[in-house]
Design a protein around this motif. Structure first.
Motif, PDB file in Angstrom:
ATOM      1  N   ASN A 300      -5.884  11.746  18.512  1.00 28.11           N
ATOM      2  CA  ASN A 300      -6.489  12.652  19.485  1.00 28.11           C
ATOM      3  C   ASN A 300      -6.016  14.088  19.286  1.00 28.11           C
ATOM      4  O   ASN A 300      -6.664  15.031  19.740  1.00 28.11           O
ATOM      5  CB  ASN A 300      -6.174  12.197  20.912  1.00 28.11           C
ATOM      6  CG  ASN A 300      -7.155  11.154  21.410  1.00 28.11           C
ATOM      7  OD1 ASN A 300      -8.070  10.756  20.696  1.00 28.11           O
ATOM      8  ND2 ASN A 300      -6.963  10.694  22.625  1.00 28.11           N
ATOM      9  N   HIS A 301      -4.888  14.249  18.621  1.00 26.48           N
ATOM     10  CA  HIS A 301      -4.377  15.581  18.270  1.00 26.48           C
ATOM     11  C   HIS A 301      -4.903  16.034  16.904  1.00 26.48           C
ATOM     12  O   HIS A 301      -4.479  17.085  16.409  1.00 26.48           O
ATOM     13  CB  HIS A 301      -2.850  15.581  18.252  1.00 26.48           C
ATOM     14  CG  HIS A 301      -2.218  15.655  19.610  1.00 26.48           C
ATOM     15  ND1 HIS A 301      -2.121  14.575  20.458  1.00 26.48           N
ATOM     16  CD2 HIS A 301      -1.663  16.701  20.294  1.00 26.48           C
ATOM     17  CE1 HIS A 301      -1.514  14.943  21.578  1.00 26.48           C
ATOM     18  NE2 HIS A 301      -1.234  16.223  21.508  1.00 26.48           N
ATOM     19  N   GLY A 302      -5.807  15.261  16.317  1.00 27.59           N
ATOM     20  CA  GLY A 302      -6.337  15.612  15.006  1.00 27.59           C
ATOM     21  C   GLY A 302      -5.417  15.238  13.866  1.00 27.59           C
ATOM     22  O   GLY A 302      -5.567  15.741  12.742  1.00 27.59           O
ATOM     23  N   GLY A 303      -4.448  14.346  14.135  1.00 29.38           N
ATOM     24  CA  GLY A 303      -3.465  13.979  13.122  1.00 29.38           C
ATOM     25  C   GLY A 303      -3.626  12.560  12.621  1.00 29.38           C
ATOM     26  O   GLY A 303      -4.660  11.909  12.821  1.00 29.38           O
ATOM     27  N   GLN A 304      -2.567  12.062  12.003  1.00 31.69           N
ATOM     28  CA  GLN A 304      -2.601  10.736  11.383  1.00 31.69           C
ATOM     29  C   GLN A 304      -1.230  10.090  11.490  1.00 31.69           C
ATOM     30  O   GLN A 304      -0.200  10.759  11.323  1.00 31.69           O
ATOM     31  CB  GLN A 304      -3.017  10.858   9.910  1.00 31.69           C
ATOM     32  CG  GLN A 304      -3.235   9.545   9.194  1.00 31.69           C
ATOM     33  CD  GLN A 304      -3.691   9.760   7.759  1.00 31.69           C
ATOM     34  OE1 GLN A 304      -3.128  10.583   7.027  1.00 31.69           O
ATOM     35  NE2 GLN A 304      -4.728   9.042   7.346  1.00 31.69           N
ATOM     36  N   LEU A 305      -1.194   8.795  11.790  1.00 32.48           N
ATOM     37  CA  LEU A 305       0.049   8.023  11.843  1.00 32.48           C
ATOM     38  C   LEU A 305      -0.038   6.892  10.820  1.00 32.48           C
ATOM     39  O   LEU A 305      -0.973   6.094  10.860  1.00 32.48           O
ATOM     40  CB  LEU A 305       0.274   7.455  13.247  1.00 32.48           C
ATOM     41  CG  LEU A 305       1.438   6.472  13.410  1.00 32.48           C
ATOM     42  CD1 LEU A 305       2.757   7.118  13.040  1.00 32.48           C
ATOM     43  CD2 LEU A 305       1.484   5.926  14.840  1.00 32.48           C
ATOM     44  N   THR A 306       0.938   6.832   9.908  1.00 34.65           N
ATOM     45  CA  THR A 306       0.935   5.802   8.867  1.00 34.65           C
ATOM     46  C   THR A 306       2.296   5.117   8.822  1.00 34.65           C
ATOM     47  O   THR A 306       3.295   5.657   9.306  1.00 34.65           O
ATOM     48  CB  THR A 306       0.630   6.405   7.485  1.00 34.65           C
ATOM     49  OG1 THR A 306       1.622   7.403   7.167  1.00 34.65           O
ATOM     50  CG2 THR A 306      -0.750   7.056   7.471  1.00 34.65           C
ATOM     51  N   ALA A 307       2.304   3.918   8.237  1.00 39.36           N
ATOM     52  CA  ALA A 307       3.540   3.145   8.107  1.00 39.36           C
ATOM     53  C   ALA A 307       3.623   2.571   6.707  1.00 39.36           C
ATOM     54  O   ALA A 307       2.600   2.241   6.087  1.00 39.36           O
ATOM     55  CB  ALA A 307       3.582   2.025   9.144  1.00 39.36           C
ATOM     56  N   GLU A 308       4.845   2.435   6.219  1.00 40.29           N
ATOM     57  CA  GLU A 308       5.073   1.849   4.898  1.00 40.29           C
ATOM     58  C   GLU A 308       6.509   1.355   4.825  1.00 40.29           C
ATOM     59  O   GLU A 308       7.343   1.695   5.672  1.00 40.29           O
ATOM     60  CB  GLU A 308       4.815   2.881   3.792  1.00 40.29           C
ATOM     61  CG  GLU A 308       5.742   4.081   3.859  1.00 40.29           C
ATOM     62  CD  GLU A 308       5.393   5.139   2.826  1.00 40.29           C
ATOM     63  OE1 GLU A 308       4.328   5.013   2.203  1.00 40.29           O
ATOM     64  OE2 GLU A 308       6.193   6.082   2.659  1.00 40.29           O
ATOM     65  N   ASN A 309       6.790   0.548   3.823  1.00 42.68           N
ATOM     66  CA  ASN A 309       8.156   0.102   3.564  1.00 42.68           C
ATOM     67  C   ASN A 309       8.809   1.010   2.531  1.00 42.68           C
ATOM     68  O   ASN A 309       8.165   1.457   1.580  1.00 42.68           O
ATOM     69  CB  ASN A 309       8.160  -1.346   3.063  1.00 42.68           C
ATOM     70  CG  ASN A 309       7.952  -2.351   4.190  1.00 42.68           C
ATOM     71  OD1 ASN A 309       8.516  -2.210   5.268  1.00 42.68           O
ATOM     72  ND2 ASN A 309       7.135  -3.365   3.934  1.00 42.68           N
ATOM     73  N   ARG A 310      10.075   1.310   2.742  1.00 42.83           N
ATOM     74  CA  ARG A 310      10.820   2.141   1.800  1.00 42.83           C
ATOM     75  C   ARG A 310      11.250   1.313   0.597  1.00 42.83           C
ATOM     76  O   ARG A 310      11.628   0.140   0.744  1.00 42.83           O
ATOM     77  CB  ARG A 310      12.047   2.736   2.479  1.00 42.83           C
ATOM     78  CG  ARG A 310      11.751   3.538   3.721  1.00 42.83           C
ATOM     79  CD  ARG A 310      13.028   3.867   4.478  1.00 42.83           C
ATOM     80  NE  ARG A 310      13.928   4.687   3.686  1.00 42.83           N
ATOM     81  CZ  ARG A 310      15.220   4.854   3.950  1.00 42.83           C
ATOM     82  NH1 ARG A 310      15.757   4.216   4.986  1.00 42.83           N
ATOM     83  NH2 ARG A 310      15.962   5.631   3.218  1.00 42.83           N
ATOM     84  N   PRO A 311      11.232   1.896  -0.594  1.00 43.23           N
ATOM     85  CA  PRO A 311      11.683   1.156  -1.783  1.00 43.23           C
ATOM     86  C   PRO A 311      13.124   0.673  -1.659  1.00 43.23           C
ATOM     87  O   PRO A 311      13.482  -0.395  -2.168  1.00 43.23           O
ATOM     88  CB  PRO A 311      11.541   2.190  -2.917  1.00 43.23           C
ATOM     89  CG  PRO A 311      10.506   3.147  -2.424  1.00 43.23           C
ATOM     90  CD  PRO A 311      10.702   3.233  -0.938  1.00 43.23           C
ATOM     91  N   SER A 312      13.963   1.447  -0.962  1.00 42.50           N
ATOM     92  CA  SER A 312      15.375   1.090  -0.828  1.00 42.50           C
ATOM     93  C   SER A 312      15.626   0.153   0.352  1.00 42.50           C
ATOM     94  O   SER A 312      16.762  -0.230   0.614  1.00 42.50           O
ATOM     95  CB  SER A 312      16.217   2.360  -0.650  1.00 42.50           C
ATOM     96  OG  SER A 312      15.778   3.096   0.482  1.00 42.50           O
ATOM     97  N   GLY A 313      14.561  -0.217   1.074  1.00 37.93           N
ATOM     98  CA  GLY A 313      14.701  -1.092   2.233  1.00 37.93           C
ATOM     99  C   GLY A 313      14.489  -0.348   3.536  1.00 37.93           C
ATOM    100  O   GLY A 313      14.820   0.835   3.649  1.00 37.93           O
ATOM    101  N   GLY A 314      13.929  -1.027   4.509  1.00 40.15           N
ATOM    102  CA  GLY A 314      13.640  -0.389   5.785  1.00 40.15           C
ATOM    103  C   GLY A 314      12.197   0.081   5.851  1.00 40.15           C
ATOM    104  O   GLY A 314      11.436   0.005   4.877  1.00 40.15           O
TER     105      GLY A 314
END
Length: 330
Positions: A300-314
């Motif tokens: 709604n703010h014109g943005g984007q939310l994404t998720a991913e796993n870190r190569p080092s964990g987490g």
């Protein structure tokens, strides 16, 4: 039939009605297009004078040596009403989820306020004892007073931040902020929880001049939810518990990014596609609304939310928000 031979300005509210002929004349004289060939939203009038929200596009053509302007209108009153109701519903839902988090926030408030107030009380007592004892040590008393002022200010900041986080916000209440300021405000609320988990906050603010125009309460809720989830994920970790937060210019041109990363077990592959699905949760007490709500607020703010796993964990969550228009950024 009622419109035949009449100035089309009659359909427009002021100030456009009285300026319409001027707009046309300016285009004919300069050739600079302001509306022609583009779409814009505006307010027009019904026959009875009631307003109607329209999407207008204007084209021009020449027939028989005569120049014509052709207007195409689409009634978007219902669509805009639905969008306003949706934003209001989102605001109410966001407020409800903040109230749901009150149990943890109340514990944080009790602990965080107790520390500075205890320091204020103890330091004031020490100063009084020295004064009652007749000791003339102005330097020490001055130090005590400075400590009292500092701790009282910290207690006030915690209370102000908590009140702002819990208030019922106006979806249209936008203001300019540095993302790092929003992050620091949320970290203040989570200090006690991080201490109890033995977690550390690693900060990296590389966008000092990056400013965004947002609803502060809503974006702080997004940051809070993401940090709270990160701390949940690290509860079962035996190794280092690190909450890494950073702000920087995004790879998307014209956007600023807030990233929140943890050293937890990461997101299982089978759950990655369901993270932002309403009512999907892996928590015993979860409602499954936190991440979908966060994504809705950001979009709604014109943005984007994404998720991913870190190569080092987490896991890593990234919030991209449009940079404030008209501001130069390095």
């Amino acid at each position: 039939e009622e419109m035949q031979g009449r100035n089309i300005g009659m359909l427009m509210p002021e100030p456009h009605r009285s300026q319409h002929d001027h707009y046309i004349r300016r285009y004919l004289e300069t050739g600079v297009r302001r509306i022609i060939g583009m779409r814009r939203e505006l307010t027009a009038h019904h026959r009875d004078g009631t307003p109607i929200e329209l999407e207008l596009s204007v084209a021009e053509g020449i027939a028989g040596g005569q120049q014509y302007f052709i207007g195409f209108t689409h009634d978007i009153t219902a669509r805009n009403r639905a969008e306003r109701e949706s934003r209001l519903h989102l605001s109410h839902l966001a407020h409800a989820t903040r109230i749901h988090a009150m149990d943890e926030l109340a514990s944080t408030l009790a602990h965080e306020i107790r520390q500075p107030l205890t320091a204020v009380h103890t330091t004031a007592q020490a100063a009084l004892i020295q004064i009652d004892g007749g000791k003339r040590v102005p330097e020490e008393i001055e130090g005590h007073l400075a400590q009292i002022t500092q701790q009282a200010r910290r207690a006030s900041q915690i209370i102000d931040q908590l009140r702002r986080f819990l208030r019922r916000d106006d979806p249209q209440d936008l203001s300019d902020h540095h993302p790092s300021v929003l992050v620091e405000g949320v970290l203040l609320l989570l200090t006690h929880r991080m201490q109890s988990l033995g977690a550390e906050a690693h900060r990296s603010y590389n966008a000092a001049e990056c400013r965004v125009q947002v609803n502060r309460t809503q974006i702080e809720q997004v940051i809070y939810n993401l940090m709270d989830n990160a701390l949940d994920a690290m509860e079962s970790v035996d190794g280092p518990r690190v909450l890494a937060v950073a702000t920087c210019l995004s790879g998307r041109n014209g956007y600023c990014e807030i990233s929140i990363q943890d050293t937890g077990p990461g997101i299982p592959d089978e759950h990655m596609g369901d993270l932002f699905t309403p009512y999907f949760t892996t928590k015993d007490r979860g409602m499954g609304l936190g991440l979908p709500l966060c994504r809705s607020i950001v979009e709604n703010h014109g943005g984007q939310l994404t998720a991913e796993n870190r190569p080092s964990g987490g896991a890593a969550f990234r919030v991209s928000l449009p940079i404030l228009p008209g501001v130069r950024h390095r």
